[in-house]
Design an enzyme around this catalytic site. Structure first.
Site, PDB file in Angstrom:
ATOM      1  N   MET A 158       1.175  -0.946   0.067  1.00 50.09           N
ATOM      2  CA  MET A 158       0.272  -0.379   0.256  1.00 50.09           C
ATOM      3  C   MET A 158       0.824   1.491  -0.311  1.00 50.09           C
ATOM      4  O   MET A 158       0.826   2.081   0.118  1.00 50.09           O
ATOM      5  CB  MET A 158      -1.391   0.098   1.378  1.00 50.09           C
ATOM      6  CG  MET A 158      -2.235  -1.187   0.837  1.00 50.09           C
ATOM      7  SD  MET A 158      -2.568  -0.926  -0.691  1.00 50.09           S
ATOM      8  CE  MET A 158      -3.515  -2.179  -0.517  1.00 50.09           C
TER       9      MET A 158
ATOM     10  N   SER B 296      -1.316  10.749  11.372  1.00 47.52           N
ATOM     11  CA  SER B 296      -2.065   9.712  10.029  1.00 47.52           C
ATOM     12  C   SER B 296      -3.741   9.210  10.561  1.00 47.52           C
ATOM     13  O   SER B 296      -4.509   9.219  10.289  1.00 47.52           O
ATOM     14  CB  SER B 296      -2.276   8.726   9.250  1.00 47.52           C
ATOM     15  OG  SER B 296      -1.518   7.466  10.703  1.00 47.52           O
ATOM     16  N   LYS B 297      -3.769   9.322  11.752  1.00 49.73           N
ATOM     17  CA  LYS B 297      -4.994   8.693  12.092  1.00 49.73           C
ATOM     18  C   LYS B 297      -6.172   9.610  12.250  1.00 49.73           C
ATOM     19  O   LYS B 297      -7.629   9.196  12.406  1.00 49.73           O
ATOM     20  CB  LYS B 297      -4.531   7.655  13.048  1.00 49.73           C
ATOM     21  CG  LYS B 297      -4.031   6.766  13.028  1.00 49.73           C
ATOM     22  CD  LYS B 297      -4.977   5.747  12.253  1.00 49.73           C
ATOM     23  CE  LYS B 297      -4.333   4.245  12.295  1.00 49.73           C
ATOM     24  NZ  LYS B 297      -4.703   3.265  11.435  1.00 49.73           N
TER      25      LYS B 297
ATOM     26  N   TYR C 106       2.631   8.131  13.436  1.00 58.04           N
ATOM     27  CA  TYR C 106       1.272   7.707  13.438  1.00 58.04           C
ATOM     28  C   TYR C 106      -0.054   8.141  13.535  1.00 58.04           C
ATOM     29  O   TYR C 106      -0.732   8.054  13.770  1.00 58.04           O
ATOM     30  CB  TYR C 106       1.626   6.172  14.220  1.00 58.04           C
ATOM     31  CG  TYR C 106       0.517   5.296  15.025  1.00 58.04           C
ATOM     32  CD1 TYR C 106      -0.054   4.464  14.027  1.00 58.04           C
ATOM     33  CD2 TYR C 106      -0.878   5.310  15.493  1.00 58.04           C
ATOM     34  CE1 TYR C 106      -1.162   3.332  14.182  1.00 58.04           C
ATOM     35  CE2 TYR C 106      -1.898   4.741  15.875  1.00 58.04           C
ATOM     36  CZ  TYR C 106      -1.818   3.653  15.197  1.00 58.04           C
ATOM     37  OH  TYR C 106      -2.975   3.037  15.437  1.00 58.04           O
TER      38      TYR C 106
ATOM     39  N   HIS D 212      -4.947  -2.192   6.764  1.00 63.30           N
ATOM     40  CA  HIS D 212      -3.601  -2.092   6.713  1.00 63.30           C
ATOM     41  C   HIS D 212      -3.218  -1.087   7.653  1.00 63.30           C
ATOM     42  O   HIS D 212      -3.865   0.066   7.157  1.00 63.30           O
ATOM     43  CB  HIS D 212      -3.788  -1.867   5.314  1.00 63.30           C
ATOM     44  CG  HIS D 212      -3.316  -0.803   3.967  1.00 63.30           C
ATOM     45  ND1 HIS D 212      -4.836  -0.554   4.280  1.00 63.30           N
ATOM     46  CD2 HIS D 212      -2.908   0.178   4.474  1.00 63.30           C
ATOM     47  CE1 HIS D 212      -4.805   0.373   2.879  1.00 63.30           C
ATOM     48  NE2 HIS D 212      -3.618   0.956   2.967  1.00 63.30           N
TER      49      HIS D 212
ATOM     50  N   THR E 158      -2.610  -8.373  18.648  1.00 64.24           N
ATOM     51  CA  THR E 158      -1.720  -8.397  17.276  1.00 64.24           C
ATOM     52  C   THR E 158       0.037  -8.582  17.772  1.00 64.24           C
ATOM     53  O   THR E 158       0.102  -7.969  18.924  1.00 64.24           O
ATOM     54  CB  THR E 158      -1.824  -7.439  16.798  1.00 64.24           C
ATOM     55  OG1 THR E 158      -1.511  -6.749  16.934  1.00 64.24           O
ATOM     56  CG2 THR E 158      -3.782  -7.213  15.756  1.00 64.24           C
ATOM     57  N   GLU E 159       0.050  -9.455  17.188  1.00 67.32           N
ATOM     58  CA  GLU E 159       1.519  -9.714  17.331  1.00 67.32           C
ATOM     59  C   GLU E 159       2.941  -8.455  17.042  1.00 67.32           C
ATOM     60  O   GLU E 159       3.923  -8.203  18.214  1.00 67.32           O
ATOM     61  CB  GLU E 159       2.701 -10.598  15.894  1.00 67.32           C
ATOM     62  CG  GLU E 159       4.245 -11.218  16.595  1.00 67.32           C
ATOM     63  CD  GLU E 159       4.126 -12.416  15.489  1.00 67.32           C
ATOM     64  OE1 GLU E 159       5.738 -12.390  15.558  1.00 67.32           O
ATOM     65  OE2 GLU E 159       3.752 -12.913  15.495  1.00 67.32           O
TER      66      GLU E 159
ATOM     67  N   TYR F 129       3.097   1.226  10.864  1.00 70.03           N
ATOM     68  CA  TYR F 129       3.187   1.232  13.068  1.00 70.03           C
ATOM     69  C   TYR F 129       5.447   1.621  12.368  1.00 70.03           C
ATOM     70  O   TYR F 129       5.653   1.430  12.033  1.00 70.03           O
ATOM     71  CB  TYR F 129       3.895   0.332  13.668  1.00 70.03           C
ATOM     72  CG  TYR F 129       2.364  -0.614  13.734  1.00 70.03           C
ATOM     73  CD1 TYR F 129       1.439   0.135  14.569  1.00 70.03           C
ATOM     74  CD2 TYR F 129       1.987  -1.462  13.465  1.00 70.03           C
ATOM     75  CE1 TYR F 129       0.312   0.092  15.160  1.00 70.03           C
ATOM     76  CE2 TYR F 129       0.667  -2.109  13.586  1.00 70.03           C
ATOM     77  CZ  TYR F 129       0.030  -1.318  14.434  1.00 70.03           C
ATOM     78  OH  TYR F 129      -1.366  -1.918  15.050  1.00 70.03           O
TER      79      TYR F 129
END
EC number: 1.1.1.146
Length: 300
Positions: free
Chosen positions: A93, A186-187, A183, A120, A220-221, A123
């Protein structure tokens, strides 16, 4: 519009009643049976769990991520779980050309599109911001710009099906957290763009819902690895999170929250903002805007 101001209180009451009534509508798994769904970021974590839930509900699924091998396993599992069909298209992406072409190819594979789940994410390492502009640029490209590109590419199909868009975001797009400035930016951008787009759809009578999915820390991992030893808050299960994303999107909710505390939605789900947005819309000359399609444009 003159009538909008004249009947403002009545319209506002109807709006609020509808808002709270919609939140109480019940989800049924059969809502997804036979639906044609795209899931991005689906090779692992939340996206993979979303694909598995959709498969159990009998949906058609096209998944994407960078890892071809991981996607092959996801597709095989989806078919085992009962998906009406399952396909994968691998790509990044960070490539906007791929993002646009991917939607068209996915639509061809399924014969249309009912739901676009944008999951998607890129991070960044948790750190104070010291002017790393490249990190900001990459975060905005993957976490924001690609979401817009995918949505625009999907709009003709979604308008035809009167479908839905799920925008997977974060509490970090509602309030600030240290160490994640690129981050978080962007959110916040996702909220600003897609919430505005939703209001424009309402004015233009475009029957495509947009659900902003506000998530806390999920187990999540990738997320656990990124926050280990730094953030001490609890992590919520990805399997349940994935199901809640599907539910909120199927019910065409404006926002859904999946966070560690049950009080967070009440603190962040701001009814005052809804009222202010409604009141600000009443200040526009919509007759002039809607009658001048050449100047202002419209979704066709």
């Amino acid at each position: 519009m003159a009538f909008l101001k004249k009947y403002l209180l009545t319209i506002l009451m109807v709006f609020l009643a509808y808002y709270y009534y919609s939140a109480n509508e019940k989800f049924r798994p059969e809502m997804l049976q036979g639906k044609k769904v795209i899931v991005t970021g689906a090779s692992k974590g939340i996206g993979r769990e979303i694909a598995y839930h959709l498969a159990k509900m009998g949906a058609h699924v096209v998944v994407t991520a960078r890892s071809k091998e991981a996607l092959q396993k996801v597709v095989a599992r989806c078919l085992e779980l009962g998906a009406a069909s399952a396909h994968y298209i691998a790509g990044s992406m960070e490539d906007m050309t791929f993002a646009e072409e991917f939607v068209a190819e996915a639509g061809n594979l399924m014969g249309g599109l009912d739901m676009l789940i944008l999951n998607h994410v890129l991070y960044n390492r948790l750190t104070f911001f010291h002017g790393e502009i490249d990190n900001v640029r990459k975060s905005m490209e993957v976490n924001f710009h690609s979401f817009v590109v995918l949505s625009v590419a999907a709009m003709p199909m979604l308008m035809q099906s009167q479908g839905s868009i799920a925008v997977v975001s974060s509490v970090a797009g509602k309030i600030t957290y240290p160490l994640i400035a690129p981050y978080s930016a962007s959110k916040f951008a996702l909220d600003g763009f897609f919430s505005t787009l939703r209001s424009e759809f309402l004015v233009n009578k475009v029957n495509v819902s947009i659900t902003l999915c506000i998530l806390g820390l999920i187990d999540t991992e990738t997320a656990i690895k990124a926050t280990s030893g730094i953030y001490l808050g609890p992590a919520s299960p990805k399997e349940e999170c994935a199901l809640e994303i599907i539910k909120g999107t199927a019910l065409r909710q404006d926002e859904m929250y999946y966070v560690g505390s049950r009080w967070v939605p009440y603190l962040l789900g701001n009814p005052g903002r809804k009222i202010m947005e409604f009141l600000s819309a009443a200040e526009y000359n919509w007759d002039n805007v809607l009658s001048n399609e050449k100047l202002y444009g419209r979704w066709a």
